[in-house]
Design a protein around this motif. Structure first.
Motif, PDB file in Angstrom:
ATOM      1  N   SER A 199       0.795  -1.231   0.000  1.00  0.00           N
ATOM      2  CA  SER A 199       0.000   0.000   0.000  1.00  0.00           C
ATOM      3  C   SER A 199       0.825   1.277   0.000  1.00  0.00           C
ATOM      4  O   SER A 199       0.322   2.347  -0.366  1.00  0.00           O
ATOM      5  CB  SER A 199      -0.956  -0.003   1.190  1.00  0.00           C
ATOM      6  N   ARG A 200       2.100   1.199   0.403  1.00  0.00           N
ATOM      7  CA  ARG A 200       2.964   2.396   0.399  1.00  0.00           C
ATOM      8  C   ARG A 200       4.029   2.330  -0.707  1.00  0.00           C
ATOM      9  O   ARG A 200       5.021   3.041  -0.671  1.00  0.00           O
ATOM     10  CB  ARG A 200       3.633   2.579   1.759  1.00  0.00           C
ATOM     11  N   GLY A 201       3.785   1.465  -1.680  1.00  0.00           N
ATOM     12  CA  GLY A 201       4.667   1.429  -2.838  1.00  0.00           C
ATOM     13  C   GLY A 201       5.854   0.496  -2.731  1.00  0.00           C
ATOM     14  O   GLY A 201       6.791   0.590  -3.541  1.00  0.00           O
ATOM     15  N   TRP A 202       5.844  -0.423  -1.773  1.00  0.00           N
ATOM     16  CA  TRP A 202       6.959  -1.369  -1.625  1.00  0.00           C
ATOM     17  C   TRP A 202       6.950  -2.342  -2.803  1.00  0.00           C
ATOM     18  O   TRP A 202       5.979  -3.073  -3.005  1.00  0.00           O
ATOM     19  CB  TRP A 202       6.838  -2.109  -0.288  1.00  0.00           C
ATOM     20  N   GLN A 203       8.035  -2.364  -3.538  1.00  0.00           N
ATOM     21  CA  GLN A 203       8.095  -3.148  -4.775  1.00  0.00           C
ATOM     22  C   GLN A 203       8.219  -4.647  -4.527  1.00  0.00           C
ATOM     23  O   GLN A 203       7.900  -5.450  -5.411  1.00  0.00           O
ATOM     24  CB  GLN A 203       9.277  -2.666  -5.632  1.00  0.00           C
ATOM     25  N   ASP A 204       8.697  -5.043  -3.355  1.00  0.00           N
ATOM     26  CA  ASP A 204       8.912  -6.464  -3.081  1.00  0.00           C
ATOM     27  C   ASP A 204       7.724  -7.124  -2.376  1.00  0.00           C
ATOM     28  O   ASP A 204       7.831  -8.259  -1.898  1.00  0.00           O
ATOM     29  CB  ASP A 204      10.162  -6.642  -2.206  1.00  0.00           C
ATOM     30  N   ALA A 205       6.598  -6.441  -2.309  1.00  0.00           N
ATOM     31  CA  ALA A 205       5.453  -6.983  -1.574  1.00  0.00           C
ATOM     32  C   ALA A 205       5.000  -8.334  -2.128  1.00  0.00           C
ATOM     33  O   ALA A 205       4.709  -9.266  -1.368  1.00  0.00           O
ATOM     34  CB  ALA A 205       4.294  -5.988  -1.588  1.00  0.00           C
ATOM     35  N   ALA A 206       4.960  -8.458  -3.436  1.00  0.00           N
ATOM     36  CA  ALA A 206       4.505  -9.715  -4.038  1.00  0.00           C
ATOM     37  C   ALA A 206       5.504 -10.839  -3.765  1.00  0.00           C
ATOM     38  O   ALA A 206       5.107 -11.980  -3.498  1.00  0.00           O
ATOM     39  CB  ALA A 206       4.288  -9.537  -5.537  1.00  0.00           C
ATOM     40  N   ARG A 207       6.798 -10.530  -3.822  1.00  0.00           N
ATOM     41  CA  ARG A 207       7.810 -11.553  -3.548  1.00  0.00           C
ATOM     42  C   ARG A 207       7.717 -12.000  -2.085  1.00  0.00           C
ATOM     43  O   ARG A 207       7.827 -13.190  -1.779  1.00  0.00           O
ATOM     44  CB  ARG A 207       9.200 -11.003  -3.868  1.00  0.00           C
ATOM     45  N   TRP A 208       7.519 -11.029  -1.188  1.00  0.00           N
ATOM     46  CA  TRP A 208       7.368 -11.393   0.224  1.00  0.00           C
ATOM     47  C   TRP A 208       6.115 -12.247   0.422  1.00  0.00           C
ATOM     48  O   TRP A 208       6.156 -13.267   1.123  1.00  0.00           O
ATOM     49  CB  TRP A 208       7.252 -10.130   1.090  1.00  0.00           C
ATOM     50  N   ALA A 209       5.003 -11.857  -0.194  1.00  0.00           N
ATOM     51  CA  ALA A 209       3.749 -12.597  -0.029  1.00  0.00           C
ATOM     52  C   ALA A 209       3.896 -14.037  -0.491  1.00  0.00           C
ATOM     53  O   ALA A 209       3.316 -14.958   0.092  1.00  0.00           O
ATOM     54  CB  ALA A 209       2.622 -11.893  -0.776  1.00  0.00           C
ATOM     55  N   ALA A 210       4.683 -14.261  -1.540  1.00  0.00           N
ATOM     56  CA  ALA A 210       4.890 -15.622  -2.033  1.00  0.00           C
ATOM     57  C   ALA A 210       5.643 -16.471  -1.016  1.00  0.00           C
ATOM     58  O   ALA A 210       5.423 -17.686  -0.910  1.00  0.00           O
ATOM     59  CB  ALA A 210       5.645 -15.585  -3.359  1.00  0.00           C
ATOM     60  N   GLN A 211       6.534 -15.839  -0.229  1.00  0.00           N
ATOM     61  CA  GLN A 211       7.259 -16.591   0.796  1.00  0.00           C
ATOM     62  C   GLN A 211       6.392 -16.800   2.046  1.00  0.00           C
ATOM     63  O   GLN A 211       6.544 -17.814   2.736  1.00  0.00           O
ATOM     64  CB  GLN A 211       8.544 -15.855   1.194  1.00  0.00           C
ATOM     65  N   ALA A 212       5.484 -15.872   2.302  1.00  0.00           N
ATOM     66  CA  ALA A 212       4.597 -15.995   3.466  1.00  0.00           C
ATOM     67  C   ALA A 212       3.407 -16.862   3.078  1.00  0.00           C
ATOM     68  O   ALA A 212       2.245 -16.439   3.107  1.00  0.00           O
ATOM     69  CB  ALA A 212       4.149 -14.619   3.928  1.00  0.00           C
ATOM     70  N   ASP A 213       3.716 -18.113   2.738  1.00  0.00           N
ATOM     71  CA  ASP A 213       2.732 -19.008   2.113  1.00  0.00           C
ATOM     72  C   ASP A 213       2.090 -19.972   3.097  1.00  0.00           C
ATOM     73  O   ASP A 213       1.765 -21.110   2.751  1.00  0.00           O
ATOM     74  CB  ASP A 213       3.406 -19.790   0.985  1.00  0.00           C
ATOM     75  N   GLN A 214       1.892 -19.544   4.331  1.00  0.00           N
ATOM     76  CA  GLN A 214       1.285 -20.391   5.365  1.00  0.00           C
ATOM     77  C   GLN A 214       0.502 -19.517   6.327  1.00  0.00           C
ATOM     78  O   GLN A 214       0.699 -18.298   6.377  1.00  0.00           O
ATOM     79  CB  GLN A 214       2.375 -21.157   6.102  1.00  0.00           C
ATOM     80  N   PRO A 215      -0.399 -20.110   7.098  1.00  0.00           N
ATOM     81  CA  PRO A 215      -1.103 -19.311   8.111  1.00  0.00           C
ATOM     82  C   PRO A 215      -0.140 -18.852   9.198  1.00  0.00           C
ATOM     83  O   PRO A 215       0.912 -19.453   9.424  1.00  0.00           O
ATOM     84  CB  PRO A 215      -2.142 -20.292   8.672  1.00  0.00           C
ATOM     85  N   ALA A 216      -0.499 -17.803   9.882  1.00  0.00           N
ATOM     86  CA  ALA A 216       0.312 -17.275  10.981  1.00  0.00           C
ATOM     87  C   ALA A 216       0.240 -18.199  12.192  1.00  0.00           C
ATOM     88  O   ALA A 216      -0.755 -18.891  12.398  1.00  0.00           O
ATOM     89  CB  ALA A 216      -0.178 -15.891  11.372  1.00  0.00           C
ATOM     90  N   PRO A 217       1.278 -18.213  13.023  1.00  0.00           N
ATOM     91  CA  PRO A 217       1.158 -18.854  14.329  1.00  0.00           C
ATOM     92  C   PRO A 217       0.236 -18.020  15.218  1.00  0.00           C
ATOM     93  O   PRO A 217      -0.113 -16.893  14.878  1.00  0.00           O
ATOM     94  CB  PRO A 217       2.596 -18.870  14.856  1.00  0.00           C
ATOM     95  N   THR A 218      -0.151 -18.572  16.348  1.00  0.00           N
ATOM     96  CA  THR A 218      -1.084 -17.891  17.242  1.00  0.00           C
ATOM     97  C   THR A 218      -0.531 -16.558  17.726  1.00  0.00           C
ATOM     98  O   THR A 218       0.581 -16.488  18.257  1.00  0.00           O
ATOM     99  CB  THR A 218      -1.395 -18.781  18.460  1.00  0.00           C
ATOM    100  N   LEU A 219      -1.303 -15.496  17.547  1.00  0.00           N
ATOM    101  CA  LEU A 219      -0.936 -14.193  18.093  1.00  0.00           C
ATOM    102  C   LEU A 219      -1.214 -14.186  19.598  1.00  0.00           C
ATOM    103  O   LEU A 219      -2.233 -14.698  20.045  1.00  0.00           O
ATOM    104  CB  LEU A 219      -1.745 -13.081  17.421  1.00  0.00           C
ATOM    105  N   VAL A 220      -0.305 -13.605  20.351  1.00  0.00           N
ATOM    106  CA  VAL A 220      -0.420 -13.571  21.807  1.00  0.00           C
ATOM    107  C   VAL A 220      -0.422 -12.121  22.264  1.00  0.00           C
ATOM    108  O   VAL A 220       0.514 -11.377  21.960  1.00  0.00           O
ATOM    109  CB  VAL A 220       0.741 -14.344  22.466  1.00  0.00           C
ATOM    110  N   GLY A 221      -1.450 -11.731  22.999  1.00  0.00           N
ATOM    111  CA  GLY A 221      -1.570 -10.345  23.407  1.00  0.00           C
ATOM    112  C   GLY A 221      -0.658  -9.945  24.546  1.00  0.00           C
ATOM    113  O   GLY A 221      -0.259  -8.794  24.659  1.00  0.00           O
TER     114      GLY A 221
END
Length: 336
Positions: A199-221
């Motif tokens: 959203s702020r013009g980062w050119q590598d967003a798509a490459r990063w998204a391809a590596q983040a190819d799994q669900p997140a671990p549990t978020l802990v508050g």
């Protein structure tokens, strides 16, 4: 709308209440003791009746609007934090669980929903509470189920298991079925956050998204007496690192056009998840505003029940109480 009503205690950022609203329930009263959480609720739903109070201080007799509802919901803190901070009683977590059950005596809902850590449903450390809940609720005429849900099975891009107690009045209990998964394939972190990373013009967003190819671990508050926000314990941080995310902190902004993403260079060249992105990983809509300073905002998000999970639970309860919500007969009231 189904015409069904609910009271929600320890409402936090409103994830459970939002899910129940989506399932057709109307809130009569929500309460939380945290200043920022109360502001979050009132900001996003000005029409909701939000009470700023501690669960242990809440007297339904002083708030008649809370009486005789269809559902009492309690998404209690997942760790000894928030409502337990600063208290010397090491059994406060269990006291909160018991307090939610005791409310049933006064409110007399047609169903009761208590959500917490997955161990609530089966771990030895919660056996005393399960025995207590069984005795109290059976005496009041409820039958109930204990089960575990994983948010990833309901479209949330996060592996987040939750233990659930769901009690229903005995004459309706046989109609209750725990929610079944609504998705076949999990949503990945990259899919959920790719657009915001770009959203702020980062050119590598798509490459990063391809590596983040799994669900997140549990978020802990975390708790109020703990340091700054991060994305969880050591194991979770390692999992995040495989997705090129620095999980040792929470970011202020998504990457700009000049950010160099190269995880091999260390944490400084990994992306950071913002509070707004953490909320997306919990299944909140992008327009949902979380109030407070960064750590307080992240704490609310990390403790929340994902709205899609709340919606699935709400639909299951509605089906037990009135039949298939899709075939709901207009004119039903909670007194039926």
């Amino acid at each position: 709308m189904t015409g069904l009503t609910f009271v929600d205690v320890c409402s936090g950022a409103g994830g459970l209440a939002l899910g129940l609203e989506r399932a057709g329930f109307e809130p009569r009263l929500l309460l939380d003791e945290d200043d920022a959480a109360v502001t979050t609720l009132r900001t996003n739903r000005p029409q909701w009746n939000v009470l700023h109070t501690d669960l242990l201080d809440f007297d339904p007799a002083e708030h008649p609007v809370s009486l005789d509802v269809d559902l009492l919901a309690a998404g209690l803190p997942r760790v000894k934090s928030n409502a337990t901070v600063g208290r010397t009683d090491s059994g406060m977590e269990e006291r909160l669980l018991e307090a939610a059950v005791y409310l049933v005596h006064a409110i007399r809902p047609r169903a009761v929903l208590i959500e917490n850590v997955p161990g609530l449903a089966h771990a030895d450390e919660y056996q005393r509470f399960r025995d207590f809940a069984r005795a109290e609720l059976a005496h009041l005429g409820y039958d109930f189920s204990w089960f575990v849900m994983n948010a990833v099975d309901f479209g949330v891009p996060q592996n987040r298991k939750q233990g659930v107690l769901l009690a229903v009045e005995r004459q309706r209990a046989k109609a209750f079925r725990p929610p079944t998964p609504t998705v076949r394939e999990p949503t990945t972190v990259g899919t959920a956050l790719g657009p915001s990373m770009a959203s702020r013009g980062w050119q590598d967003a798509a490459r990063w998204a391809a590596q983040a190819d799994q669900p997140a671990p549990t978020l802990v508050g975390g708790s109020k007496n703990r340091g700054g926000a991060d994305l969880g314990p050591t194991g979770a941080k390692r999992k995040w690192a495989t997705m090129g995310v620095n999980a040792h902190t929470v970011g202020d902004l998504v990457p700009g056009p000049d950010f160099i993403w190269d995880p091999q260079l260390g944490r400084d060249n990994m992306v950071k998840i913002t509070v707004e992105q953490a909320a997306l990983l919990q299944g909140f809509p992008g327009a949902w505003e979380i109030a407070g300073r960064k750590t307080a905002r992240y704490r609310q998000v990390g403790h929340a029940t994902p709205p899609p999970v709340g919606e699935a639970l709400g639909r299951a309860v509605a089906e037990a109480l009135v039949g298939d919500p899709a075939t709901f007969v207009a004119g039903y009231t909670s007194a039926t």
